[in-house]
Design a protein around this motif. Structure first.
Motif, mmCIF file in Angstrom:
data_model
loop_
_atom_site.group_PDB
_atom_site.id
_atom_site.type_symbol
_atom_site.label_atom_id
_atom_site.label_comp_id
_atom_site.label_asym_id
_atom_site.label_seq_id
_atom_site.Cartn_x
_atom_site.Cartn_y
_atom_site.Cartn_z
ATOM 1 N N SER A 104 0.827 -1.205 0.000
ATOM 2 C CA SER A 104 0.000 0.000 0.000
ATOM 3 C C SER A 104 0.855 1.246 0.000
ATOM 4 N N ASP A 134 3.817 1.545 -1.415
ATOM 5 C CA ASP A 134 4.352 1.709 -2.761
ATOM 6 C C ASP A 134 3.315 2.302 -3.705
ATOM 7 N N ARG A 135 2.064 1.867 -3.564
ATOM 8 C CA ARG A 135 1.011 2.430 -4.422
ATOM 9 C C ARG A 135 0.799 3.905 -4.116
ATOM 10 N N ARG A 136 0.878 4.260 -2.850
ATOM 11 C CA ARG A 136 0.708 5.667 -2.465
ATOM 12 C C ARG A 136 1.870 6.506 -2.982
ATOM 13 N N LYS A 137 3.089 5.999 -2.842
ATOM 14 C CA LYS A 137 4.252 6.721 -3.358
ATOM 15 C C LYS A 137 4.183 6.848 -4.871
ATOM 16 N N ALA A 138 3.691 5.817 -5.537
ATOM 17 C CA ALA A 138 3.553 5.856 -6.992
ATOM 18 C C ALA A 138 2.538 6.915 -7.397
ATOM 19 N N TRP A 187 2.567 4.904 -13.133
ATOM 20 C CA TRP A 187 2.067 4.409 -11.851
ATOM 21 C C TRP A 187 2.407 2.932 -11.674
ATOM 22 N N SER A 195 4.761 1.650 -8.714
ATOM 23 C CA SER A 195 4.143 0.812 -7.686
ATOM 24 C C SER A 195 4.715 -0.600 -7.650
ATOM 25 N N SER A 196 5.197 -1.088 -8.778
ATOM 26 C CA SER A 196 5.750 -2.439 -8.803
ATOM 27 C C SER A 196 7.200 -2.474 -8.358
#
Length: 72
Positions: free
Chosen positions: A10, A12-16, A59, A63-64
């Motif tokens: 989560s 990583d997705r937010r940082k992305a 993104w 995120s990955s």
């Protein structure tokens, strides 16, 4: 495979999203500016798909962990 960082998904997705947000905002403001100038709306919507496509690709890359997570 076992995930070594269980809480990192989560984050990583937010940082992305935070990394992609400025580009997406500038692209959408560009479309609004073109439409505000009275340019044919077709031109404004012609540049919208590439902006969205590149934003989604960025993104996914962020995120990955493809970008910024190079451990040697």
């Amino acid at each position: 495979m076992e995930n070594r960082f269980p809480d990192s998904g989560s984050r990583d997705r937010r940082k992305a999203a935070l990394a992609v947000l400025p580009f997406l905002t500038l692209g959408l403001l560009d479309v609004v500016l073109l439409l505000g100038w009275g340019v044919d709306p077709l031109w404004g919507f012609a540049i919208l798909p590439p902006i969205l496509f590149v934003s989604v690709l960025a993104w996914i890359a962020f995120s990955s962990g493809f970008v910024g997570d190079h451990r040697t």
